[in-house]
Design a protein around this motif. Structure first.
Motif, mmCIF file in Angstrom:
data_model
loop_
_atom_site.group_PDB
_atom_site.id
_atom_site.type_symbol
_atom_site.label_atom_id
_atom_site.label_comp_id
_atom_site.label_asym_id
_atom_site.label_seq_id
_atom_site.Cartn_x
_atom_site.Cartn_y
_atom_site.Cartn_z
ATOM 1 N N ALA A 24 0.843 -1.191 0.000
ATOM 2 C CA ALA A 24 0.000 0.000 0.000
ATOM 3 C C ALA A 24 0.882 1.247 0.000
ATOM 4 C CB ALA A 24 -0.901 -0.003 1.235
ATOM 5 N N PRO A 25 0.324 2.383 -0.394
ATOM 6 C CA PRO A 25 1.088 3.637 -0.312
ATOM 7 C C PRO A 25 1.467 3.934 1.135
ATOM 8 C CG PRO A 25 -0.850 3.917 -1.683
ATOM 9 C CD PRO A 25 -0.988 2.583 -1.013
ATOM 10 N N ARG A 26 2.661 4.462 1.331
ATOM 11 C CA ARG A 26 3.152 4.695 2.680
ATOM 12 C C ARG A 26 2.230 5.620 3.475
ATOM 13 N NH1 ARG A 26 9.224 6.679 3.377
ATOM 14 N NH2 ARG A 26 9.516 4.579 2.540
ATOM 15 N N SER A 27 1.709 6.618 2.841
ATOM 16 C CA SER A 27 0.878 7.603 3.544
ATOM 17 C C SER A 27 -0.384 6.973 4.124
ATOM 18 C CB SER A 27 0.505 8.747 2.594
ATOM 19 O OG SER A 27 -0.200 8.233 1.479
ATOM 20 N N ILE A 28 -0.849 5.928 3.460
ATOM 21 C CA ILE A 28 -2.047 5.216 3.911
ATOM 22 C C ILE A 28 -1.675 4.128 4.902
ATOM 23 C CG2 ILE A 28 -3.942 3.746 3.199
ATOM 24 C CD1 ILE A 28 -4.312 6.626 2.384
ATOM 25 N N PHE A 29 -0.644 3.393 4.577
ATOM 26 C CA PHE A 29 -0.307 2.190 5.330
ATOM 27 C C PHE A 29 0.089 2.502 6.767
ATOM 28 C CE2 PHE A 29 0.819 -2.237 5.434
ATOM 29 C CZ PHE A 29 1.826 -2.311 6.383
ATOM 30 N N SER A 30 0.905 3.499 6.969
ATOM 31 C CA SER A 30 1.545 3.714 8.272
ATOM 32 C C SER A 30 0.576 4.065 9.380
ATOM 33 C CB SER A 30 2.615 4.798 8.151
ATOM 34 O OG SER A 30 2.027 6.030 7.767
ATOM 35 N N ILE A 31 -0.566 4.628 9.043
ATOM 36 C CA ILE A 31 -1.466 5.117 10.087
ATOM 37 C C ILE A 31 -2.764 4.327 10.170
ATOM 38 C CG2 ILE A 31 -0.552 7.455 9.959
ATOM 39 C CD1 ILE A 31 -3.042 8.216 8.337
ATOM 40 N N ASN A 32 -2.906 3.311 9.344
ATOM 41 C CA ASN A 32 -4.173 2.605 9.298
ATOM 42 C C ASN A 32 -4.044 1.127 9.621
ATOM 43 O OD1 ASN A 32 -6.516 4.355 8.232
ATOM 44 N ND2 ASN A 32 -4.778 4.934 6.939
ATOM 45 N N ALA A 33 -5.138 0.573 10.097
ATOM 46 C CA ALA A 33 -5.235 -0.874 10.193
ATOM 47 C C ALA A 33 -5.414 -1.458 8.795
ATOM 48 C CB ALA A 33 -6.419 -1.264 11.077
ATOM 49 N N MET A 34 -5.007 -2.693 8.654
ATOM 50 C CA MET A 34 -5.159 -3.416 7.399
ATOM 51 C C MET A 34 -5.894 -4.726 7.668
ATOM 52 S SD MET A 34 -3.600 -1.500 5.136
ATOM 53 C CE MET A 34 -3.407 -2.625 3.752
ATOM 54 N N ALA A 35 -6.528 -5.224 6.638
ATOM 55 C CA ALA A 35 -7.291 -6.463 6.819
ATOM 56 C C ALA A 35 -7.273 -7.285 5.543
ATOM 57 C CB ALA A 35 -8.729 -6.150 7.217
ATOM 58 N N TRP A 36 -7.512 -8.565 5.722
ATOM 59 C CA TRP A 36 -7.743 -9.484 4.606
ATOM 60 C C TRP A 36 -9.180 -9.978 4.682
ATOM 61 C CZ3 TRP A 36 -4.524 -10.315 0.604
ATOM 62 C CH2 TRP A 36 -3.183 -9.970 0.761
ATOM 63 N N TYR A 37 -9.829 -9.949 3.527
ATOM 64 C CA TYR A 37 -11.170 -10.492 3.373
ATOM 65 C C TYR A 37 -11.103 -11.590 2.310
ATOM 66 C CZ TYR A 37 -13.096 -6.323 5.703
ATOM 67 O OH TYR A 37 -13.400 -5.325 6.610
ATOM 68 N N ARG A 38 -12.154 -12.380 2.240
ATOM 69 C CA ARG A 38 -12.253 -13.351 1.157
ATOM 70 C C ARG A 38 -13.703 -13.500 0.724
ATOM 71 N NH1 ARG A 38 -10.730 -18.951 4.438
ATOM 72 N NH2 ARG A 38 -12.680 -19.128 5.639
ATOM 73 N N GLN A 39 -13.847 -13.903 -0.518
ATOM 74 C CA GLN A 39 -15.193 -14.117 -1.064
ATOM 75 C C GLN A 39 -15.179 -15.370 -1.923
ATOM 76 O OE1 GLN A 39 -16.826 -10.786 -3.255
ATOM 77 N NE2 GLN A 39 -18.908 -11.520 -2.909
ATOM 78 N N ALA A 40 -15.938 -16.352 -1.488
ATOM 79 C CA ALA A 40 -16.095 -17.594 -2.237
ATOM 80 C C ALA A 40 -17.264 -17.423 -3.205
ATOM 81 C CB ALA A 40 -16.341 -18.755 -1.284
ATOM 82 N N SER A 53 -2.497 -0.672 13.276
ATOM 83 C CA SER A 53 -1.238 0.001 12.954
ATOM 84 C C SER A 53 -0.165 -0.342 13.988
ATOM 85 C CB SER A 53 -1.442 1.513 12.880
ATOM 86 O OG SER A 53 -1.972 1.995 14.092
ATOM 87 N N ALA A 54 -0.592 -0.707 15.187
ATOM 88 C CA ALA A 54 0.350 -1.066 16.249
ATOM 89 C C ALA A 54 0.660 -2.557 16.290
ATOM 90 C CB ALA A 54 -0.208 -0.632 17.601
ATOM 91 N N GLY A 55 -0.017 -3.322 15.428
ATOM 92 C CA GLY A 55 0.282 -4.751 15.348
ATOM 93 C C GLY A 55 -0.669 -5.674 16.063
ATOM 94 N N TRP A 56 -1.754 -5.152 16.631
ATOM 95 C CA TRP A 56 -2.750 -6.021 17.260
ATOM 96 C C TRP A 56 -3.502 -6.781 16.171
ATOM 97 C CZ3 TRP A 56 -2.437 -6.685 22.337
ATOM 98 C CH2 TRP A 56 -1.838 -5.678 23.101
ATOM 99 N N THR A 57 -3.747 -8.048 16.420
ATOM 100 C CA THR A 57 -4.364 -8.888 15.398
ATOM 101 C C THR A 57 -5.672 -9.502 15.872
ATOM 102 O OG1 THR A 57 -3.101 -10.830 16.115
ATOM 103 C CG2 THR A 57 -2.129 -9.478 14.372
ATOM 104 N N ALA A 58 -6.509 -9.826 14.912
ATOM 105 C CA ALA A 58 -7.768 -10.512 15.184
ATOM 106 C C ALA A 58 -8.083 -11.396 13.989
ATOM 107 C CB ALA A 58 -8.896 -9.524 15.421
ATOM 108 N N TYR A 59 -8.754 -12.537 14.262
ATOM 109 C CA TYR A 59 -9.008 -13.528 13.210
ATOM 110 C C TYR A 59 -10.434 -14.032 13.256
ATOM 111 C CZ TYR A 59 -3.912 -13.745 13.073
ATOM 112 O OH TYR A 59 -2.578 -13.428 12.963
ATOM 113 N N ALA A 60 -10.908 -14.421 12.098
ATOM 114 C CA ALA A 60 -12.157 -15.157 12.052
ATOM 115 C C ALA A 60 -11.939 -16.522 12.704
ATOM 116 C CB ALA A 60 -12.597 -15.343 10.607
ATOM 117 N N ASP A 61 -12.984 -17.035 13.348
ATOM 118 C CA ASP A 61 -12.855 -18.327 14.028
ATOM 119 C C ASP A 61 -12.410 -19.432 13.068
ATOM 120 O OD1 ASP A 61 -15.677 -17.855 16.309
ATOM 121 O OD2 ASP A 61 -13.575 -17.218 16.433
ATOM 122 N N SER A 62 -12.850 -19.339 11.826
ATOM 123 C CA SER A 62 -12.576 -20.405 10.854
ATOM 124 C C SER A 62 -11.095 -20.515 10.486
ATOM 125 C CB SER A 62 -13.404 -20.190 9.588
ATOM 126 O OG SER A 62 -13.115 -18.921 9.016
#
Length: 116
Positions: A24-40, A53-62
């Motif tokens: 991602a662009p640095r200006s966006i990446f450094s201050i924002n959370a990021m996520a992965w989604y999926r679509q079947a 942005s600080a590295g805290w993580t969360a996951y779907a149960d699956s």
């Protein structure tokens, strides 16, 4: 227009591993959370994993215990390490810039196919 560039999808056998990357662009990446989604096929897009942005993580149960989200702030890149893949993990995977749980910008998507 914010561009998120994804890579790393492909075809893998059940039990295998893949690592997805999203730059991602640095200006966006450094201050924002990021996520992965999926679509079947025929399904709604779902949140897979999120990292603040600080590295805290969360996951779907699956995917808990099998997938790991991480970020490299020097490369403005977020990763999704996927282990012990199952056929039900087959989907198009998208990275996103998020605020809370609200996505604002999307990557182009990368196909992950897990064969049984």
């Amino acid at each position: 227009q914010v561009q998120l560039v994804e890579s790393g999808g492909g075809l893998v056998q059940a039990g295998g591993s893949l690592r997805l990357s999203c730059a991602a662009p640095r200006s966006i990446f450094s201050i924002n959370a990021m996520a992965w989604y999926r679509q079947a096929p025929g399904e709604q897009r779902e949140l897979v994993a999120r990292i603040s942005s600080a590295g805290w993580t969360a996951y779907a149960d699956s995917v808990k215990g099998r997938f790991t989200i991480s970020r490299d702030n020097t490369k403005n890149t977020v990763y999704l390490q996927m282990n012990s893949l199952k056929p039900e993990d087959t989907a198009v995977y998208y990275c996103a810039v998020v605020t809370g749980l609200t996505p604002h910008y999307w990557g182009q998507g990368t196909q992950v196919t897990v064969s049984s």
